[in-house]
Enzyme design. Sequence first.
Site, PDB file in Angstrom:
ATOM      1  N   GLU A  87       0.812  -1.287   0.119  1.00  0.00           N
ATOM      2  CA  GLU A  87      -0.111  -0.067   0.021  1.00  0.00           C
ATOM      3  C   GLU A  87       0.753   1.279  -0.030  1.00  0.00           C
ATOM      4  O   GLU A  87       2.083   1.251   0.538  1.00  0.00           O
ATOM      5  CB  GLU A  87      -0.996   0.126   1.261  1.00  0.00           C
ATOM      6  CG  GLU A  87      -1.993   1.091   1.387  1.00  0.00           C
ATOM      7  CD  GLU A  87      -2.800   1.328   0.163  1.00  0.00           C
ATOM      8  OE1 GLU A  87      -2.485   1.529  -0.760  1.00  0.00           O
ATOM      9  OE2 GLU A  87      -4.114   1.317   0.603  1.00  0.00           O
ATOM     10  N   ASP A  88       0.437   2.367  -0.602  1.00  0.00           N
ATOM     11  CA  ASP A  88       1.302   3.572  -0.562  1.00  0.00           C
ATOM     12  C   ASP A  88       1.054   4.214   0.806  1.00  0.00           C
ATOM     13  O   ASP A  88       2.245   4.579   1.329  1.00  0.00           O
ATOM     14  CB  ASP A  88       0.532   4.526  -1.699  1.00  0.00           C
ATOM     15  CG  ASP A  88      -0.849   4.750  -1.694  1.00  0.00           C
ATOM     16  OD1 ASP A  88      -1.628   4.202  -0.736  1.00  0.00           O
ATOM     17  OD2 ASP A  88      -1.468   5.461  -2.465  1.00  0.00           O
ATOM     18  N   ASP A  94      -3.678   5.812   6.495  1.00  0.00           N
ATOM     19  CA  ASP A  94      -3.964   6.851   7.220  1.00  0.00           C
ATOM     20  C   ASP A  94      -4.918   6.570   8.057  1.00  0.00           C
ATOM     21  O   ASP A  94      -4.507   6.153   9.282  1.00  0.00           O
ATOM     22  CB  ASP A  94      -5.063   7.938   5.913  1.00  0.00           C
ATOM     23  CG  ASP A  94      -5.267   9.301   6.585  1.00  0.00           C
ATOM     24  OD1 ASP A  94      -4.743   9.567   7.686  1.00  0.00           O
ATOM     25  OD2 ASP A  94      -5.812  10.102   5.792  1.00  0.00           O
ATOM     26  N   ASP A 114      -1.158  10.570  -5.226  1.00  0.00           N
ATOM     27  CA  ASP A 114      -2.067  11.691  -6.060  1.00  0.00           C
ATOM     28  C   ASP A 114      -2.843  12.651  -5.363  1.00  0.00           C
ATOM     29  O   ASP A 114      -3.479  12.565  -4.222  1.00  0.00           O
ATOM     30  CB  ASP A 114      -2.879  11.075  -7.245  1.00  0.00           C
ATOM     31  CG  ASP A 114      -4.252  10.752  -6.551  1.00  0.00           C
ATOM     32  OD1 ASP A 114      -4.315   9.704  -5.603  1.00  0.00           O
ATOM     33  OD2 ASP A 114      -5.288  10.957  -7.007  1.00  0.00           O
ATOM     34  N   ARG A 126       1.533  11.675  -9.394  1.00  0.00           N
ATOM     35  CA  ARG A 126       1.849  10.518  -9.084  1.00  0.00           C
ATOM     36  C   ARG A 126       3.291  10.255  -9.431  1.00  0.00           C
ATOM     37  O   ARG A 126       3.859   9.507  -9.091  1.00  0.00           O
ATOM     38  CB  ARG A 126       0.899   9.210  -9.619  1.00  0.00           C
ATOM     39  CG  ARG A 126      -0.374   9.314  -9.000  1.00  0.00           C
ATOM     40  CD  ARG A 126      -1.324   7.944  -9.696  1.00  0.00           C
ATOM     41  NE  ARG A 126      -2.654   8.249  -9.451  1.00  0.00           N
ATOM     42  CZ  ARG A 126      -3.222   7.833  -8.268  1.00  0.00           C
ATOM     43  NH1 ARG A 126      -2.573   7.455  -7.191  1.00  0.00           N
ATOM     44  NH2 ARG A 126      -4.372   7.817  -8.222  1.00  0.00           N
TER      45      ARG A 126
HETATM   46  P1  IMP Z   1      -7.273   5.322   4.708  1.00  0.00           P
HETATM   47  O1  IMP Z   1      -8.356   4.390   4.530  1.00  0.00           O
HETATM   48  O2  IMP Z   1      -7.505   6.477   5.308  1.00  0.00           O
HETATM   49  O3  IMP Z   1      -6.154   4.524   5.415  1.00  0.00           O
HETATM   50  O4  IMP Z   1      -6.900   5.917   3.313  1.00  0.00           O
HETATM   51  C1  IMP Z   1      -5.721   5.335   2.651  1.00  0.00           C
HETATM   52  C2  IMP Z   1      -5.865   5.758   1.262  1.00  0.00           C
HETATM   53  O5  IMP Z   1      -6.182   7.116   1.218  1.00  0.00           O
HETATM   54  C3  IMP Z   1      -4.538   5.654   0.524  1.00  0.00           C
HETATM   55  O6  IMP Z   1      -4.180   4.248   0.036  1.00  0.00           O
HETATM   56  C4  IMP Z   1      -4.577   6.751  -0.270  1.00  0.00           C
HETATM   57  O7  IMP Z   1      -4.917   6.289  -1.602  1.00  0.00           O
HETATM   58  C5  IMP Z   1      -5.403   7.776   0.083  1.00  0.00           C
HETATM   59  N1  IMP Z   1      -4.618   9.004   0.726  1.00  0.00           N
HETATM   60  C6  IMP Z   1      -4.500   9.116   2.285  1.00  0.00           C
HETATM   61  N2  IMP Z   1      -4.004  10.084   2.702  1.00  0.00           N
HETATM   62  C7  IMP Z   1      -3.187  10.384   1.537  1.00  0.00           C
HETATM   63  C8  IMP Z   1      -2.329  11.888   1.158  1.00  0.00           C
HETATM   64  O8  IMP Z   1      -1.722  12.443   1.821  1.00  0.00           O
HETATM   65  N3  IMP Z   1      -2.054  11.889  -0.228  1.00  0.00           N
HETATM   66  C9  IMP Z   1      -2.759  11.188  -0.957  1.00  0.00           C
HETATM   67  N4  IMP Z   1      -3.451  10.033  -0.823  1.00  0.00           N
HETATM   68  C10 IMP Z   1      -3.915   9.720   0.405  1.00  0.00           C
HETATM   69 MG    MG Z   2      -4.371   4.129  -2.218  1.00  0.00          MG
END
Ligand code: IMP
Ligand code: MG
Length: 182
Positions: A101-102, A105, A162, A168
């Site tokens: 995963e990138d 959050d 992105d 990206r």
């Molecule tokens: P989560 O479900 O809140 O953990 O969100 C994760 C996903 O949100 C990641 O896989 C990203 O695609 C996107 N994301 C969360 N924070 C960022 C950020 O700072 N920049 C870009 N994409 C983000």
């Molecule tokens: Mg993602």
Amino acid sequence: METQHPDVEKILFSETEIQSMVKRIGKQISEDYADKDLVLIAVLRGAVVFMGDLMRSIECPLAIDFMAVSSYGDGTKSSGVVRIVKDLDMDIKDRDVLIVEDILDTGLTLKYLMKNLLHRHPASLEVATFLWKDVEGRETAIEPKYVCTHCPDEFVIGYGLDYAERYRNLPYVGILKPEVYS
Ligand code: IMP
Ligand code: MG
């Protein structure tokens, strides 16, 4: 020195720093999965850049597959709504799955994804994330086994990440200028 994109407020991690972090994780994974049946699953689209570098730094045999989920739309806040847009092509039953995963959050996206994948009975299921966003007083929904680095609670872009499908391709990770998205 890298040329900084005009929409970038600050470079957080340079290309050189990123390469050494990814190599470190790759070495660890190579040791941990030496006698396993490793399948890397990248979450499209943000994880493709990390996936490309990570897979080349892992020495043990592996297979790759991709999934796409939608949770963010074009905004900067997690909606909590997760939808599988593209499923795996591969059967992961009895295989050692590592989700690539990138950025982690809230962790809600991966929590949902892991629950879904567990129903397919992999031998093991772990997460390797490039970034882990630190937010004061908040627990992430899941615990990743491998983390390249933590990052501050800012909207970051580059190295696959992105904003509205842009940036990206930046080889570094930077903080986006707030005026770009507000
Ligand atoms: P989560 O479900 O809140 O953990 O969100 C994760 C996903 O949100 C990641 O896989 C990203 O695609 C996107 N994301 C969360 N924070 C960022 C950020 O700072 N920049 C870009 N994409 C983000
Ligand atoms: Mg993602």
